[in-house]
Design a protein around this motif. Structure first.
Motif, PDB file in Angstrom:
ATOM      1  N   GLN A   1      -5.473  44.626  19.095  1.00 33.11           N
ATOM      2  CA  GLN A   1      -4.431  45.621  18.811  1.00 33.11           C
ATOM      3  C   GLN A   1      -3.127  44.963  18.385  1.00 33.11           C
ATOM      4  O   GLN A   1      -2.167  45.648  18.017  1.00 33.11           O
ATOM      5  N   GLN A   2      -3.058  43.629  18.456  1.00 30.10           N
ATOM      6  CA  GLN A   2      -1.867  42.894  18.042  1.00 30.10           C
ATOM      7  C   GLN A   2      -2.312  41.758  17.125  1.00 30.10           C
ATOM      8  O   GLN A   2      -2.525  40.630  17.571  1.00 30.10           O
TER       9      GLN A   2
ATOM     10  N   HIS B   1      -2.995  43.166  28.492  1.00 27.41           N
ATOM     11  CA  HIS B   1      -2.119  42.035  28.174  1.00 27.41           C
ATOM     12  C   HIS B   1      -1.884  41.219  29.448  1.00 27.41           C
ATOM     13  O   HIS B   1      -2.057  41.713  30.563  1.00 27.41           O
ATOM     14  N   GLU B   2      -1.469  39.956  29.248  1.00 23.61           N
ATOM     15  CA  GLU B   2      -1.214  39.056  30.360  1.00 23.61           C
ATOM     16  C   GLU B   2       0.132  38.363  30.165  1.00 23.61           C
ATOM     17  O   GLU B   2       0.516  38.059  29.032  1.00 23.61           O
ATOM     18  N   LEU B   3       0.841  38.111  31.275  1.00 22.30           N
ATOM     19  CA  LEU B   3       2.113  37.405  31.224  1.00 22.30           C
ATOM     20  C   LEU B   3       1.865  35.903  31.244  1.00 22.30           C
ATOM     21  O   LEU B   3       1.165  35.387  32.116  1.00 22.30           O
TER      22      LEU B   3
ATOM     23  N   GLU C   1      -2.228  39.282  24.371  1.00 19.52           N
ATOM     24  CA  GLU C   1      -3.325  40.237  24.506  1.00 19.52           C
ATOM     25  C   GLU C   1      -4.467  39.607  25.298  1.00 19.52           C
ATOM     26  O   GLU C   1      -4.939  38.524  24.964  1.00 19.52           O
ATOM     27  N   MET C   2      -4.910  40.276  26.366  1.00 20.52           N
ATOM     28  CA  MET C   2      -5.966  39.740  27.220  1.00 20.52           C
ATOM     29  C   MET C   2      -6.675  40.884  27.934  1.00 20.52           C
ATOM     30  O   MET C   2      -6.072  41.601  28.732  1.00 20.52           O
ATOM     31  N   SER C   3      -7.941  41.072  27.629  1.00 24.33           N
ATOM     32  CA  SER C   3      -8.717  42.162  28.213  1.00 24.33           C
ATOM     33  C   SER C   3      -8.812  42.025  29.727  1.00 24.33           C
ATOM     34  O   SER C   3      -8.977  40.928  30.268  1.00 24.33           O
ATOM     35  N   GLY C   4      -8.694  43.161  30.416  1.00 18.27           N
ATOM     36  CA  GLY C   4      -8.841  43.187  31.862  1.00 18.27           C
ATOM     37  C   GLY C   4      -7.593  42.848  32.634  1.00 18.27           C
ATOM     38  O   GLY C   4      -7.624  42.793  33.869  1.00 18.27           O
TER      39      GLY C   4
ATOM     40  N   LEU D   1      -7.658  35.469   6.204  1.00 15.73           N
ATOM     41  CA  LEU D   1      -7.535  35.024   7.586  1.00 15.73           C
ATOM     42  C   LEU D   1      -6.555  35.914   8.341  1.00 15.73           C
ATOM     43  O   LEU D   1      -5.428  36.138   7.891  1.00 15.73           O
ATOM     44  N   VAL D   2      -6.986  36.417   9.488  1.00 12.01           N
ATOM     45  CA  VAL D   2      -6.165  37.260  10.360  1.00 12.01           C
ATOM     46  C   VAL D   2      -6.070  36.563  11.715  1.00 12.01           C
ATOM     47  O   VAL D   2      -7.073  36.077  12.253  1.00 12.01           O
ATOM     48  N   LEU D   3      -4.873  36.520  12.264  1.00 11.60           N
ATOM     49  CA  LEU D   3      -4.647  35.862  13.543  1.00 11.60           C
ATOM     50  C   LEU D   3      -4.302  36.868  14.626  1.00 11.60           C
ATOM     51  O   LEU D   3      -3.776  37.954  14.336  1.00 11.60           O
ATOM     52  N   SER D   4      -4.597  36.499  15.868  1.00 10.90           N
ATOM     53  CA  SER D   4      -4.223  37.302  17.026  1.00 10.90           C
ATOM     54  C   SER D   4      -4.195  36.381  18.239  1.00 10.90           C
ATOM     55  O   SER D   4      -4.561  35.206  18.151  1.00 10.90           O
TER      56      SER D   4
END
Length: 212
Positions: free
Chosen positions: A29-30, A166-168, A184-187, A91-94
């Motif tokens: 998503q980002q 998301h994660e800090l 961005e981080m699942s869970g 190329l797409v980055l995330s």
């Protein structure tokens, strides 16, 4: 595996054509890629590939039928003389990695168009509606620091905020230590404070955070 597609305009979440992707898999998503975003003046943006600025959007995995629907929406048939948008792989980055994905672009500049600030259509739409609410985390929740800048009256606390998926982390280095960031981080989820802010506060935040 299906086909990866990078979207940056009306196919994004909360936009009017997102229903075409409601059954697609959201990969990121980002996400961002190289290019430049212009406002066509018809309530949709167009991407140009004429420089190395950043265009922000979302990355989806779609099947053949959904890709055909997107082709139709974008006026793409693979015939350059009549196509509205051209299609290419780039190329797409995330935060989740690097991906090769399809995207739709204009082959050349359009007259009397304006560049979209920060290459982000969703941000433009939010700012067009007025100053958006602000989600703060890390040192941006430090009221003493904001008060020293004479800006505390420009921030009205609405309550606790939770940013899902998301994660800090401390990814930005400085002479006096690291700086908090969200990736961005699942869970995972990030806790913070949601504020109602003024236009003056938004300018203060842009300057403080080095937004160009």
């Amino acid at each position: 595996m299906g086909q990866l597609v990078f979207v940056y305009g009306t196919l994004r979440r909360y936009e009017r054509n997102h229903h075409l992707l409601e059954d697609a898999k959201l990969v990121s998503q980002q996400a961002w890629t190289k290019g430049r975003l212009i406002d066509t003046g018809y309530d949709y943006p167009a991407m140009l590939l004429d420089n190395d600025d950043h265009v922000y959007g979302e990355l989806y995995e779609v099947d053949h039928d959904v890709l055909k629907q997107i082709d139709k929406l974008e006026g793409y048939q693979g015939i350059s003389e009549t196509d509205h948008y051209q299609r290419t792989e780039q190329l797409v980055l995330s935060d989740l990695g690097e991906f090769k994905a399809l995207l739709y672009y204009y082959p050349k500049e359009v007259q009397n168009t304006e560049e979209i600030p920060f290459g982000d259509w969703r941000l433009k739409k939010l700012l067009d509606q007025g100053t958006p609410h602000y989600f703060a985390y890390g040192s941006c929740m430090d009221h003493e620091r904001i008060e020293k800048a004479g800006m505390l009256t420009q921030f009205k606390t609405l309550g606790l905020g939770l940013l899902p998926e998301h994660e800090l982390r401390f990814t930005v280095r400085a002479d006096d230590g690291g700086r908090a960031d969200i990736v961005e981080m699942s869970g995972h989820q990030v806790e913070g404070i949601v504020y109602e802010i003024t236009e003056q506060a938004l300018k203060y935040l842009y300057n403080r955070e080095g937004v160009i």
